[in-house]
Design a protein around this motif. Structure first.
Motif, PDB file in Angstrom:
ATOM      1  N   THR A 112       0.848  -1.188   0.000  1.00  0.00           N
ATOM      2  CA  THR A 112       0.000   0.000   0.000  1.00  0.00           C
ATOM      3  C   THR A 112       0.888   1.245   0.000  1.00  0.00           C
ATOM      4  OG1 THR A 112      -1.980   0.979   1.011  1.00  0.00           O
ATOM      5  CG2 THR A 112      -0.272   0.198   2.527  1.00  0.00           C
ATOM      6  N   GLY A 113       0.287   2.419  -0.134  1.00  0.00           N
ATOM      7  CA  GLY A 113       1.044   3.679  -0.126  1.00  0.00           C
ATOM      8  C   GLY A 113       1.381   4.156  -1.531  1.00  0.00           C
ATOM      9  N   GLY A 114       1.359   5.458  -1.690  1.00  0.00           N
ATOM     10  CA  GLY A 114       1.580   6.069  -3.005  1.00  0.00           C
ATOM     11  C   GLY A 114       2.943   5.772  -3.599  1.00  0.00           C
ATOM     12  N   GLY A 115       3.926   5.529  -2.756  1.00  0.00           N
ATOM     13  CA  GLY A 115       5.275   5.280  -3.250  1.00  0.00           C
ATOM     14  C   GLY A 115       5.420   3.985  -4.035  1.00  0.00           C
ATOM     15  N   CYS A 116       4.422   3.093  -3.945  1.00  0.00           N
ATOM     16  CA  CYS A 116       4.453   1.828  -4.717  1.00  0.00           C
ATOM     17  C   CYS A 116       4.203   2.063  -6.195  1.00  0.00           C
ATOM     18  CB  CYS A 116       3.321   0.895  -4.278  1.00  0.00           C
ATOM     19  SG  CYS A 116       3.470   0.242  -2.648  1.00  0.00           S
ATOM     20  N   VAL A 117       3.416   3.096  -6.493  1.00  0.00           N
ATOM     21  CA  VAL A 117       2.815   3.227  -7.830  1.00  0.00           C
ATOM     22  C   VAL A 117       3.826   3.125  -8.973  1.00  0.00           C
ATOM     23  CG1 VAL A 117       1.441   4.771  -9.301  1.00  0.00           C
ATOM     24  CG2 VAL A 117       0.832   4.459  -6.890  1.00  0.00           C
ATOM     25  N   PRO A 118       4.974   3.823  -8.935  1.00  0.00           N
ATOM     26  CA  PRO A 118       5.892   3.747 -10.080  1.00  0.00           C
ATOM     27  C   PRO A 118       6.546   2.382 -10.258  1.00  0.00           C
ATOM     28  CG  PRO A 118       6.428   5.603  -8.633  1.00  0.00           C
ATOM     29  CD  PRO A 118       5.454   4.748  -7.909  1.00  0.00           C
ATOM     30  N   PHE A 119       6.388   1.493  -9.262  1.00  0.00           N
ATOM     31  CA  PHE A 119       7.113   0.221  -9.300  1.00  0.00           C
ATOM     32  C   PHE A 119       6.178  -0.981  -9.437  1.00  0.00           C
ATOM     33  CE2 PHE A 119       9.441   3.368  -6.829  1.00  0.00           C
ATOM     34  CZ  PHE A 119      10.610   3.434  -7.570  1.00  0.00           C
ATOM     35  N   LEU A 120       4.889  -0.715  -9.662  1.00  0.00           N
ATOM     36  CA  LEU A 120       3.917  -1.803  -9.620  1.00  0.00           C
ATOM     37  C   LEU A 120       4.180  -2.869 -10.678  1.00  0.00           C
ATOM     38  CD1 LEU A 120       0.558  -0.008  -8.738  1.00  0.00           C
ATOM     39  CD2 LEU A 120       1.969  -1.504  -7.303  1.00  0.00           C
ATOM     40  N   ASP A 121       4.795  -2.488 -11.802  1.00  0.00           N
ATOM     41  CA  ASP A 121       5.084  -3.492 -12.842  1.00  0.00           C
ATOM     42  C   ASP A 121       6.215  -4.429 -12.447  1.00  0.00           C
ATOM     43  OD1 ASP A 121       6.736  -1.158 -13.002  1.00  0.00           O
ATOM     44  OD2 ASP A 121       7.496  -1.855 -14.927  1.00  0.00           O
ATOM     45  N   LEU A 122       6.886  -4.145 -11.351  1.00  0.00           N
ATOM     46  CA  LEU A 122       8.080  -4.911 -10.985  1.00  0.00           C
ATOM     47  C   LEU A 122       7.848  -5.907  -9.851  1.00  0.00           C
ATOM     48  CD1 LEU A 122      10.662  -1.983 -11.031  1.00  0.00           C
ATOM     49  CD2 LEU A 122      10.342  -3.743 -12.765  1.00  0.00           C
ATOM     50  N   PHE A 123       6.695  -5.799  -9.179  1.00  0.00           N
ATOM     51  CA  PHE A 123       6.454  -6.694  -8.053  1.00  0.00           C
ATOM     52  C   PHE A 123       5.821  -7.997  -8.540  1.00  0.00           C
ATOM     53  CE2 PHE A 123       6.358  -2.482  -5.909  1.00  0.00           C
ATOM     54  CZ  PHE A 123       7.427  -2.703  -5.062  1.00  0.00           C
ATOM     55  N   PRO A 124       6.042  -9.105  -7.806  1.00  0.00           N
ATOM     56  CA  PRO A 124       5.437 -10.369  -8.246  1.00  0.00           C
ATOM     57  C   PRO A 124       3.919 -10.301  -8.195  1.00  0.00           C
ATOM     58  CG  PRO A 124       6.733 -10.656  -6.207  1.00  0.00           C
ATOM     59  CD  PRO A 124       6.861  -9.226  -6.600  1.00  0.00           C
ATOM     60  N   GLU A 125       3.269 -11.141  -9.031  1.00  0.00           N
ATOM     61  CA  GLU A 125       1.799 -11.117  -9.119  1.00  0.00           C
ATOM     62  C   GLU A 125       1.116 -11.423  -7.794  1.00  0.00           C
ATOM     63  OE1 GLU A 125      -0.250 -13.471 -12.077  1.00  0.00           O
ATOM     64  OE2 GLU A 125       0.831 -12.320 -13.619  1.00  0.00           O
ATOM     65  N   GLY A 126       1.761 -12.265  -6.985  1.00  0.00           N
ATOM     66  CA  GLY A 126       1.164 -12.653  -5.706  1.00  0.00           C
ATOM     67  C   GLY A 126       1.241 -11.577  -4.643  1.00  0.00           C
ATOM     68  N   LEU A 127       1.690 -10.403  -5.023  1.00  0.00           N
ATOM     69  CA  LEU A 127       1.830  -9.309  -4.054  1.00  0.00           C
ATOM     70  C   LEU A 127       0.865  -8.197  -4.482  1.00  0.00           C
ATOM     71  CD1 LEU A 127       3.356  -8.225  -1.624  1.00  0.00           C
ATOM     72  CD2 LEU A 127       5.221  -7.560  -3.135  1.00  0.00           C
ATOM     73  N   PRO A 128      -0.376  -8.227  -3.961  1.00  0.00           N
ATOM     74  CA  PRO A 128      -1.371  -7.260  -4.424  1.00  0.00           C
ATOM     75  C   PRO A 128      -1.094  -5.855  -3.921  1.00  0.00           C
ATOM     76  CG  PRO A 128      -2.261  -8.575  -2.626  1.00  0.00           C
ATOM     77  CD  PRO A 128      -0.896  -9.134  -2.923  1.00  0.00           C
ATOM     78  N   TYR A 129      -1.584  -4.868  -4.670  1.00  0.00           N
ATOM     79  CA  TYR A 129      -1.509  -3.464  -4.248  1.00  0.00           C
ATOM     80  C   TYR A 129      -2.904  -3.030  -3.825  1.00  0.00           C
ATOM     81  CZ  TYR A 129      -1.043   1.626  -4.568  1.00  0.00           C
ATOM     82  OH  TYR A 129      -1.051   2.967  -4.294  1.00  0.00           O
ATOM     83  N   ASP A 130      -3.016  -2.527  -2.607  1.00  0.00           N
ATOM     84  CA  ASP A 130      -4.304  -2.066  -2.101  1.00  0.00           C
ATOM     85  C   ASP A 130      -4.156  -0.613  -1.660  1.00  0.00           C
ATOM     86  OD1 ASP A 130      -6.615  -1.484  -0.772  1.00  0.00           O
ATOM     87  OD2 ASP A 130      -6.702  -3.369   0.335  1.00  0.00           O
ATOM     88  N   PRO A 131      -4.551   0.343  -2.534  1.00  0.00           N
ATOM     89  CA  PRO A 131      -4.354   1.750  -2.178  1.00  0.00           C
ATOM     90  C   PRO A 131      -5.245   2.192  -1.018  1.00  0.00           C
ATOM     91  CG  PRO A 131      -5.560   1.559  -4.263  1.00  0.00           C
ATOM     92  CD  PRO A 131      -5.177   0.164  -3.843  1.00  0.00           C
TER      93      PRO A 131
END
Ligand SMILES: Nc1ncnc2c1ncn2[C@@H]1O[C@H](COP(=O)(O)OP(=O)(O)O)[C@@H](O)[C@H]1O
Ligand SMILES: CC(C)(COP(=O)(O)O)[C@@H](O)C(=O)NCCC(=O)O
Length: 173
Positions: A135-154
């Motif tokens: 979570t957190g806005g700082g994730c956004v530029p890197f979302l294409d780099l995290f594994p699929e099993g790691l969801p982003y919940d803003p």
């Protein structure tokens, strides 16, 4: 929103010192998973926190955030801030040959590796199969780099605030 209103649910030595954002994100993860989980919150700081199966905050790790780190580098050297808003463009090839790309590559290589390393560190203590959430806005530029099993919940913090209301008043928010 205070740890004092949640007796026994903040299991650190000084519960009152816990950042309310960390408490909210932990409660949000509890609401989301209903199980023990790891929360990665990329804001001003990078926080990696553990929530227990019964919804308690069980400690965590704090590291300087990405934007903050680059701002410190700029302030001390005059280097530009890297343009992370530019789409990732897939896996890079070759060595960076400009200052801008060198700065950008640093973040794109280091961020997923640091986040992965911190999650593994928590899983060593708490369980290898533990779910994790970003979570957190700082994730956004890197979302294409995290594994699929790691969801982003803003909205993890908002889920946590709803959970806080439920725990402290009994009202389902
Ligand atoms: N949409 C976005 N794209 C890229 N970076 C973002 C975005 N939103 C926030 N950030 C970066 O994330 C950090 C703040 O995130 P936020 O979750 O609001 O943190 P905090 O909890 O510290 O207020 C800042 O470093 C900001 O530059
Ligand atoms: C660690 C933090 C700076 C993280 O803040 P954020 O990046 O979410 O804005 C904040 O939660 C804080 O000041 N916490 C107090 C110390 C603690 O949580 O132990």
């Amino acid at each position: 929103m205070t740890a004092a209103a949640l007796p026994g649910r903040v299991r650190t030595r000084n519960p009152e010192r816990l950042g309310t954002d960390r408490l909210a994100a932990a409660l949000g993860a509890y609401r989301r998973f209903g199980s023990q989980a790891v929360v990665v919150d990329m804001g001003t700081a990078l926080c990696v926190d553990l929530v227990t199966a019964d919804g308690a905050y069980a400690g965590g790790i704090v590291y300087p955030g990405v934007d903050l780190s680059y701002r410190a580098l700029r302030d001390r050297t005059g280097l530009p801030l890297p343009a992370f808003s530019v789409p990732g463009g897939g896996r890079p090839t070759g060595m960076p040959d400009t200052t801008e790309e060198a700065l950008r590559r640093g973040g794109r290589v280091v961020v997923p590796s640091v986040v992965g390393g911190l999650i593994s560190h928590v899983r060593e203590f708490a369980g290898a199969d533990l779910p994790a959430v970003l979570t957190g806005g700082g994730c956004v530029p890197f979302l294409d780099l995290f594994p699929e099993g790691l969801p982003y919940d803003p909205h993890l913090n908002l889920r946590g605030i709803a959970e806080y209301v439920r725990l402290t008043t009994g009202v389902c928010a």
